[in-house]
Design an enzyme around this catalytic site. Structure first.
Site, mmCIF file in Angstrom:
data_model
loop_
_atom_site.group_PDB
_atom_site.id
_atom_site.type_symbol
_atom_site.label_atom_id
_atom_site.label_comp_id
_atom_site.label_asym_id
_atom_site.label_seq_id
_atom_site.Cartn_x
_atom_site.Cartn_y
_atom_site.Cartn_z
ATOM 1 N N LYS A 1 6.507 -1.876 2.113
ATOM 2 C CA LYS A 1 5.277 -1.305 2.678
ATOM 3 C C LYS A 1 4.127 -2.295 2.463
ATOM 4 O O LYS A 1 3.239 -2.110 1.615
ATOM 5 C CB LYS A 1 4.972 0.077 2.086
ATOM 6 C CG LYS A 1 4.032 0.896 2.973
ATOM 7 C CD LYS A 1 4.074 2.350 2.605
ATOM 8 C CE LYS A 1 2.947 3.151 3.226
ATOM 9 N NZ LYS A 1 3.001 3.328 4.663
ATOM 10 N N GLU B 193 10.965 2.574 14.883
ATOM 11 C CA GLU B 193 10.157 3.664 14.312
ATOM 12 C C GLU B 193 8.795 3.669 14.987
ATOM 13 O O GLU B 193 8.533 2.871 15.893
ATOM 14 C CB GLU B 193 10.015 3.491 12.797
ATOM 15 C CG GLU B 193 9.389 2.164 12.397
ATOM 16 C CD GLU B 193 9.419 1.910 10.891
ATOM 17 O OE1 GLU B 193 9.339 2.867 10.109
ATOM 18 O OE2 GLU B 193 9.503 0.732 10.504
ATOM 19 N N TYR C 150 0.831 -1.201 0.000
ATOM 20 C CA TYR C 150 0.000 0.000 0.000
ATOM 21 C C TYR C 150 0.866 1.253 0.000
ATOM 22 O O TYR C 150 2.071 1.187 0.240
ATOM 23 C CB TYR C 150 -0.988 -0.003 1.178
ATOM 24 C CG TYR C 150 -0.399 0.340 2.527
ATOM 25 C CD1 TYR C 150 0.444 -0.538 3.191
ATOM 26 C CD2 TYR C 150 -0.696 1.552 3.149
ATOM 27 C CE1 TYR C 150 0.974 -0.224 4.432
ATOM 28 C CE2 TYR C 150 -0.175 1.874 4.396
ATOM 29 C CZ TYR C 150 0.665 0.984 5.033
ATOM 30 O OH TYR C 150 1.188 1.298 6.257
ATOM 31 N N LEU D 41 10.682 1.149 7.662
ATOM 32 C CA LEU D 41 10.187 1.620 6.373
ATOM 33 C C LEU D 41 10.942 2.913 6.024
ATOM 34 O O LEU D 41 11.056 3.791 6.885
ATOM 35 C CB LEU D 41 8.685 1.920 6.463
ATOM 36 C CG LEU D 41 8.062 2.336 5.137
ATOM 37 C CD1 LEU D 41 7.839 1.112 4.259
ATOM 38 C CD2 LEU D 41 6.744 3.055 5.354
HETATM 39 N N1 PLP Z 1 7.110 3.984 9.264
HETATM 40 C C1 PLP Z 1 6.016 3.221 9.159
HETATM 41 C C2 PLP Z 1 6.013 1.871 9.787
HETATM 42 C C3 PLP Z 1 4.877 3.688 8.475
HETATM 43 O O1 PLP Z 1 3.792 2.912 8.366
HETATM 44 C C4 PLP Z 1 4.908 4.985 7.919
HETATM 45 C C5 PLP Z 1 3.743 5.515 7.201
HETATM 46 O O2 PLP Z 1 2.717 4.910 7.119
HETATM 47 C C6 PLP Z 1 6.068 5.754 8.062
HETATM 48 C C7 PLP Z 1 7.153 5.221 8.729
HETATM 49 C C8 PLP Z 1 6.146 7.136 7.486
HETATM 50 O O3 PLP Z 1 6.314 7.078 6.100
HETATM 51 P P1 PLP Z 1 5.863 8.287 5.164
HETATM 52 O O4 PLP Z 1 6.598 9.488 5.660
HETATM 53 O O5 PLP Z 1 6.324 7.869 3.831
HETATM 54 O O6 PLP Z 1 4.389 8.410 5.294
#
Ligand code: PLP
Length: 285
Positions: A148, A180, A33, A205
């Protein structure tokens, strides 16, 4: 107004949208996603999200059923059809429906692409002014967090623990260090004014907002260090914050009920949020 969603080539009212019970996203979480923010009806940092989408699907050998340009067209059509000013566009692609249920890939997969838009006032969110609390939980996720994946049960449980504690996010801990947030990247500002965020690897991620904030900070001569940090280091620091497409930059003011600095969003977090919003508006498409 009735919400219009996209399912496999059609724009339909949400109530009429259908996906097979044999869809591998539903049965195996065999899918990917992405979420892009929308401000003033325009997509924020979308190329970065599409690049990550392409990488994620590649890592699970899943072919996108449409081109990236077509995805952008659908995103824009969803924004228009739903009259969206500020919010998010979600997209999910799975390996599609296959009968009988079998773990190995079907010979000729027909991926399912579902997309929808939802309204959210990201810029004026109350929590951006007050900051948020986080709780810590063990990071029980799989070993490929750089993908993701729609397999989000560990994050569901982490964020439920946060909600039960009256907090907005969970910080996941592995080997004594923060990996995170449940759906965000984690940062701290040390007493020496160094911004610290964990280095990209299969442990986290690669956040699109994280990447943009790091670049914006470095362009302003701020020192950024990519390394793991502990909760003790966060509590000993000047500031802590999280980043994501759905909230941009928000201060973390408590961790497991203990206050970070004076318990209020710090000046660096506030400034980085302003800088990110400026960047978002200036580069929106
Ligand atoms: N880390 C995780 C586990 C996430 O699910 C997300 C966003 O959904 C992020 C970090 C932040 O990523 P982004 O800045 O691309 O939204």
């Amino acid at each position: 107004m009735q919400q219009i969603v996209y399912v496999d080539g059609s724009f339909v009212p949400a109530a009429d949208a259908k996906v097979s019970v044999f869809d591998r996203g539903f049965l195996f979480a065999d899918g990917i996603y992405e979420v892009s923010a929308v401000l003033d009806g325009k997509l924020i940092d979308n190329d970065s999200h599409l690049a990550r989408l392409q990488r994620s699907v590649g890592e699970i050998a899943l072919a996108l059923p449409v081109t990236l340009q077509r995805i952008v067209d659908i995103q824009k059509e969803l924004i228009a059809r739903n009259d969206l000013t500020d919010g998010l566009v979600y997209l999910q692609v799975t390996r599609g429906a296959a009968i009988p249920r079998d773990f190995a890939f079907p010979k000729h997969p027909k991926p399912t692409l579902v997309m929808f838009a939802s309204a959210k006032d990201i810029v004026n969110a109350a929590s951006a002014k007050t900051g948020i609390g986080v709780v810590t939980v063990p990071d029980i996720r799989w070993a490929r967090r750089d993908i993701k994946s729609v397999a989000l049960l560990a994050q569901v449980l982490a964020k439920q623990a946060a909600a039960e504690a009256g907090c907005a996010e969970a910080w996941m801990i592995e080997d004594g260090k923060v990996t995170e947030g449940g759906s965000s990247s984690a940062f701290i500002l040390t007493q020496d004014d160094v911004l610290v965020t964990r280095q990209n690897s299969s442990a986290i991620l690669p956040g699109c907002t994280r990447k943009a904030v790091m670049k914006l900070a470095e362009e302003r001569q701020l020192r950024v260090e990519e390394r793991a940090f502990s909760v003790d280091e966060a509590l000993a620091g000047k500031e802590a914050f999280i980043t994501s497409a759905s909230l941009f930059v928000q201060a973390v003011v408590t961790i497991d009920g203990r206050t970070v600095a004076n318990g209020k969003p710090g000046p660096m977090t506030t400034r980085l949020r302003e800088i990110y919003v400026e960047f978002a508006r200036a580069t929106a498409v």
